[in-house]
Motif scaffolding. Structure first.
Motif, PDB file in Angstrom:
ATOM      1  N   ASP A 164       8.987  24.365   7.326  1.00 17.13           N
ATOM      2  CA  ASP A 164       9.491  23.681   6.136  1.00 17.13           C
ATOM      3  C   ASP A 164      10.501  22.583   6.451  1.00 17.13           C
ATOM      4  OD1 ASP A 164       7.931  25.062   4.404  1.00 17.13           O
ATOM      5  OD2 ASP A 164       9.498  26.396   3.646  1.00 17.13           O
ATOM      6  N   LYS A 165      11.223  22.754   7.536  1.00 21.96           N
ATOM      7  CA  LYS A 165      12.297  21.817   7.848  1.00 21.96           C
ATOM      8  C   LYS A 165      12.078  21.057   9.158  1.00 21.96           C
ATOM      9  CE  LYS A 165      15.145  22.588   4.337  1.00 21.96           C
ATOM     10  NZ  LYS A 165      15.666  21.526   3.438  1.00 21.96           N
ATOM     11  N   THR A 166      10.885  21.154   9.727  1.00 19.43           N
ATOM     12  CA  THR A 166      10.629  20.500  11.020  1.00 19.43           C
ATOM     13  C   THR A 166       9.294  19.766  10.993  1.00 19.43           C
ATOM     14  OG1 THR A 166      11.766  22.348  12.104  1.00 19.43           O
ATOM     15  CG2 THR A 166      10.577  20.816  13.523  1.00 19.43           C
ATOM     16  N   ILE A 167       9.299  18.544  11.474  1.00 27.51           N
ATOM     17  CA  ILE A 167       8.070  17.752  11.538  1.00 27.51           C
ATOM     18  C   ILE A 167       8.032  16.999  12.863  1.00 27.51           C
ATOM     19  CG2 ILE A 167       9.055  15.689  10.412  1.00 27.51           C
ATOM     20  CD1 ILE A 167       6.302  15.518   8.886  1.00 27.51           C
ATOM     21  N   GLN A 168       6.842  16.820  13.401  1.00 28.19           N
ATOM     22  CA  GLN A 168       6.656  16.086  14.656  1.00 28.19           C
ATOM     23  C   GLN A 168       5.655  14.959  14.444  1.00 28.19           C
ATOM     24  OE1 GLN A 168       5.332  18.851  17.679  1.00 28.19           O
ATOM     25  NE2 GLN A 168       7.424  19.272  18.379  1.00 28.19           N
ATOM     26  N   PHE A 169       5.846  13.877  15.193  1.00 30.78           N
ATOM     27  CA  PHE A 169       4.840  12.821  15.239  1.00 30.78           C
ATOM     28  C   PHE A 169       4.769  12.301  16.663  1.00 30.78           C
ATOM     29  CE2 PHE A 169       8.782  10.640  14.148  1.00 30.78           C
ATOM     30  CZ  PHE A 169       8.782   9.537  14.982  1.00 30.78           C
ATOM     31  N   LYS A 170       3.640  11.690  16.978  1.00 29.81           N
ATOM     32  CA  LYS A 170       3.407  11.193  18.333  1.00 29.81           C
ATOM     33  C   LYS A 170       3.112   9.710  18.285  1.00 29.81           C
ATOM     34  CE  LYS A 170       0.569  12.112  22.455  1.00 29.81           C
ATOM     35  NZ  LYS A 170      -0.568  12.885  22.989  1.00 29.81           N
ATOM     36  N   THR A 171       3.693   8.967  19.219  1.00 29.91           N
ATOM     37  CA  THR A 171       3.414   7.537  19.320  1.00 29.91           C
ATOM     38  C   THR A 171       2.227   7.305  20.251  1.00 29.91           C
ATOM     39  OG1 THR A 171       5.038   7.282  21.105  1.00 29.91           O
ATOM     40  CG2 THR A 171       5.816   6.931  18.853  1.00 29.91           C
TER      41      THR A 171
ATOM     42  N   PRO B  90      14.175  21.963  -2.758  1.00 31.06           N
ATOM     43  CA  PRO B  90      14.484  21.711  -1.345  1.00 31.06           C
ATOM     44  C   PRO B  90      13.766  20.466  -0.817  1.00 31.06           C
ATOM     45  CG  PRO B  90      13.959  24.025  -1.700  1.00 31.06           C
ATOM     46  CD  PRO B  90      13.607  23.310  -2.976  1.00 31.06           C
ATOM     47  N   VAL B  91      14.447  19.716   0.042  1.00 34.92           N
ATOM     48  CA  VAL B  91      13.818  18.634   0.797  1.00 34.92           C
ATOM     49  C   VAL B  91      13.105  19.269   1.982  1.00 34.92           C
ATOM     50  CG1 VAL B  91      14.195  16.575   2.194  1.00 34.92           C
ATOM     51  CG2 VAL B  91      15.549  16.933   0.120  1.00 34.92           C
ATOM     52  N   THR B  92      11.817  19.021   2.128  1.00 33.90           N
ATOM     53  CA  THR B  92      11.047  19.670   3.182  1.00 33.90           C
ATOM     54  C   THR B  92      10.271  18.665   4.024  1.00 33.90           C
ATOM     55  OG1 THR B  92       9.001  19.962   1.922  1.00 33.90           O
ATOM     56  CG2 THR B  92      10.724  21.636   1.612  1.00 33.90           C
ATOM     57  N   ALA B  93       9.680  19.201   5.086  1.00 31.02           N
ATOM     58  CA  ALA B  93       8.827  18.382   5.951  1.00 31.02           C
ATOM     59  C   ALA B  93       7.634  17.832   5.187  1.00 31.02           C
ATOM     60  CB  ALA B  93       8.359  19.203   7.147  1.00 31.02           C
ATOM     61  N   ASN B  94       7.225  18.529   4.106  1.00 33.78           N
ATOM     62  CA  ASN B  94       6.120  18.027   3.279  1.00 33.78           C
ATOM     63  C   ASN B  94       6.474  16.695   2.626  1.00 33.78           C
ATOM     64  OD1 ASN B  94       4.142  20.134   3.578  1.00 33.78           O
ATOM     65  ND2 ASN B  94       5.484  21.448   2.371  1.00 33.78           N
ATOM     66  N   ASP B  95       7.741  16.527   2.241  1.00 34.99           N
ATOM     67  CA  ASP B  95       8.176  15.250   1.662  1.00 34.99           C
ATOM     68  C   ASP B  95       8.090  14.134   2.697  1.00 34.99           C
ATOM     69  OD1 ASP B  95       9.008  16.226  -0.974  1.00 34.99           O
ATOM     70  OD2 ASP B  95      10.625  17.235   0.095  1.00 34.99           O
ATOM     71  N   VAL B  96       8.450  14.465   3.943  1.00 35.13           N
ATOM     72  CA  VAL B  96       8.386  13.471   5.023  1.00 35.13           C
ATOM     73  C   VAL B  96       6.939  13.059   5.267  1.00 35.13           C
ATOM     74  CG1 VAL B  96       8.956  12.962   7.427  1.00 35.13           C
ATOM     75  CG2 VAL B  96      10.448  14.476   6.097  1.00 35.13           C
ATOM     76  N   ALA B  97       6.063  14.061   5.391  1.00 33.96           N
ATOM     77  CA  ALA B  97       4.645  13.769   5.630  1.00 33.96           C
ATOM     78  C   ALA B  97       4.047  12.995   4.458  1.00 33.96           C
ATOM     79  CB  ALA B  97       3.888  15.074   5.846  1.00 33.96           C
TER      80      ALA B  97
ATOM     81  N   THR C 276       2.554  16.395  12.518  1.00 36.96           N
ATOM     82  CA  THR C 276       2.433  17.850  12.436  1.00 36.96           C
ATOM     83  C   THR C 276       3.634  18.449  11.722  1.00 36.96           C
ATOM     84  OG1 THR C 276       1.239  17.899  14.537  1.00 36.96           O
ATOM     85  CG2 THR C 276       2.138  19.991  13.745  1.00 36.96           C
ATOM     86  N   ILE C 277       3.365  19.232  10.669  1.00 38.63           N
ATOM     87  CA  ILE C 277       4.432  19.986  10.010  1.00 38.63           C
ATOM     88  C   ILE C 277       4.595  21.300  10.760  1.00 38.63           C
ATOM     89  CG2 ILE C 277       5.133  21.168   7.888  1.00 38.63           C
ATOM     90  CD1 ILE C 277       3.590  19.029   6.325  1.00 38.63           C
ATOM     91  N   VAL C 278       5.725  21.463  11.444  1.00 34.72           N
ATOM     92  CA  VAL C 278       5.980  22.660  12.252  1.00 34.72           C
ATOM     93  C   VAL C 278       6.421  23.806  11.358  1.00 34.72           C
ATOM     94  CG1 VAL C 278       7.349  23.616  14.150  1.00 34.72           C
ATOM     95  CG2 VAL C 278       6.580  21.221  14.233  1.00 34.72           C
TER      96      VAL C 278
END
Length: 540
Positions: A166-173, A113-120, A162-164
């Motif tokens: 497996d499929k959700t990630i947030q970042f702040k500018t 699976p492609v997950t938020a961990n891959d994004v981070a 922030t990894i919310v």
């Protein structure tokens, strides 16, 4: 009699091109029958890639090729118009906290699976000072990173990421920003890497890892098969593709001189040319292509442009750079070489961009003023300028001849050399030039920090101006569109005066597509959108 001669000459030219194309590239049984090609599509490209590293590709060809096998979060299908892709949504409520929700079905080609961990994992790689990357400027707006988009001393992960789940990630500018800028840069250009494959590779070794020459695990509609250097890239369908069944079994992108595109379009050896300037059909050949019964054609304005870059460490006086600009007859390039199918551009924004300052004074062809500026600057007329030109784009090569004639006419001595594109990129990064021709396709969003920011990845001119750096940062951090226009108008005025880059022209994109293609085709915006639906006529 003249018409007979011209027709005969045209037939001879095509015959010669057919002979040349028969001697190079991947073989395929090109005919006018879609069923005879099976379920394979062939695309023509003029620029060879340097590597297949999604986070370190500063050449347009490599990024374009990577998008067949790596999906971005979004696809930009029109100017600042976005369609979900790897992400089901990419949203913000306050223009500062952004939430990316990945497609629930998204998998890597090995079934993982492609997950938020891959994004981070990928974002932290780009932010790591040890990682060689061409897209670090995309992260400069993120809270917790420095002005170069890198970790401050002692930091090993982006603190505002922030990894919310497996499929959700947030970042702040750092501050509220224009969401369209974020969606274009991080949404439609940023490609993620598989953590489970690359997690044990040291960041400083990533560019040299075999994965970056042969990506074995990807998440797009096609999987990498092989790259025959300077000949073709071969892909095969990804049976695990999450958006739907991929209709084509194979895809070949064939690398060839621009002239060969014409012959191979006629014979059916390729079904289309690449869009965005990297599959450019020469304007003098486009009328010929329009006459082919087996293809349809179209013309589009583009936000890409060709420019002449000054090595500001060697040509230090802005008066000299201005003199060179006044010496160049850009109207001749557009009218003679492009036959009017293009526009003169001053600065990094074409007429497609809403941020182009149309009131800014432009450089006109004025050789006498050029000579005057050289005299004022005390130019040494015994000095020889190293003029470096890429091969592959026929009009650009011909424009180099006009530029050379123009500069020699005002007393400039030139040493003109030509190289293939990988060599050009190597020379650009090493600063081994005085003048360098290169094409850019940046973004519709006006941020061009990668080109004009001090020490930026595509700042091959070695240009550095603290005021510009400050304004570029302000432009990225300003969420209001009208206020952003004021900032970029100010920047355009500075760049026009200091002239680290002299924009030459933006040539319109000429697209040609075989009638054997049922779904798909070249386009400036959204070329890679819904690639899985692309299909040939008569294929089963």
């Amino acid at each position: 009699m003249k018409n007979v001669f011209r027709k005969g000459l045209g037939l001879f030219t095509i015959a010669l091109l057919l002979l040349l194309t028969a001697c190079s590239g991947v073989a395929n049984t090109g005919t006018n029958s879609g069923s005879s090609k099976g379920n394979t599509m062939y695309i023509g490209l003029v620029n060879a890639p340097v590597s297949f590293n999604p986070i370190n590709s500063s050449d347009i060809a490599a990024s374009w090729l990577e998008k067949f096998m790596f999906d971005t979060f979004l696809e930009m299908t029109g100017p600042l118009e976005f369609t979900p892709k790897l992400a089901d949504s990419f949203e913000t409520e306050d223009n500062q906290t952004f939430t990316i929700k990945l497609n629930e079905k998204a998998e890597w080609s090995d079934g993982t699976p492609v997950t938020a961990n891959d994004v981070a994992f990928t974002m932290n790689l780009v932010a790591n000072p040890k990682t060689e990357t061409a897209i670090g400027t995309y992260l400069t707006i993120i809270d917790g990173l420095n002005e170069s988009g890198k970790f401050p001393d002692g930091v090993t992960e982006i603190p505002s990421l922030t990894i919310v789940d497996d499929k959700t990630i947030q970042f702040k500018t750092k501050t509220p920003v224009d969401p369209n800028m974020v969606k274009e840069q991080l949404g439609s250009k940023f490609m993620i890497l598989p953590e489970h494959v690359l997690k044990d590779v040291a960041p400083e070794d990533l560019q040299k890892d075999p994965f970056m020459q042969k990506p074995t695990v990807t998440n797009g509609p096609f999987k990498f098969v092989q790259y025959a250097k300077d000949q073709y890239v071969e892909y095969e369908k990804n049976d695990n593709y999450y958006l739907g069944e991929v209709q084509l079994d194979k895809m070949f992108v064939k690398i060839m001189p621009a002239a060969n595109l014409v012959a191979q379009l006629q014979t059916g050896e390729i079904q289309m040319n690449a869009a965005g300037g990297i599959g450019k059909i020469a304007v003098q050949d486009f009328d010929t292509v329009k006459g082919f019964e087996n293809v349809t054609t179209k013309t589009e304005k583009t936000y890409g442009y060709q420019n002449m870059m000054f090595n500001t460490e060697k040509i230090t006086d802005e008066k000299v750079r201005q003199a060179f600009a006044y010496a160049i007859d850009r109207e001749k390039i557009v009218n003679q070489l492009l036959k009017g199918e293009g526009e003169i551009v001053d600065g990094p924004y074409t007429s497609v961009s809403p941020y182009l300052d149309k009131d800014l004074a432009t450089y006109t062809y004025d050789p006498e003023k050029a000579k005057q500026l050289l005299e004022e600057a005390g130019w040494d007329f015994d000095k020889t300028i190293d003029f470096v030109v890429p091969i592959g784009n026929k009009v650009r090569e011909q424009s180099a001849d006009i530029i050379a004639q123009n500069l020699e006419a005002i007393g400039i001595k030139l040493n003109t050399t030509t190289y293939d594109f990988p060599t050009i990129m190597s020379k650009a990064k090493a600063g081994e030039f005085d003048l360098l021709l290169m094409g850019f396709t940046n973004t519709i969003d006006p941020d061009v920090t990668t080109v004009y920011g001090s020490n930026a990845t595509s700042n091959y001119t070695n240009y550095s101006n603290p005021e510009v750096d400050k304004l570029l940062l302000a432009g990225k951090q300003e969420p209001d569109t009208e206020k952003r226009k004021e900032i970029y108008n100010e920047l355009q005025a500075i760049w026009s005066k200091e002239l680290p880059v002299f924009t030459l022209y933006s040539d319109y994109d000429f697209g040609a597509i075989s009638k054997d293609v049922a779904v798909g085709g070249p386009k400036v915006f959204g070329f890679h959108n819904e690639l899985y639906k692309w299909a040939m006529t008569g294929a089963e």
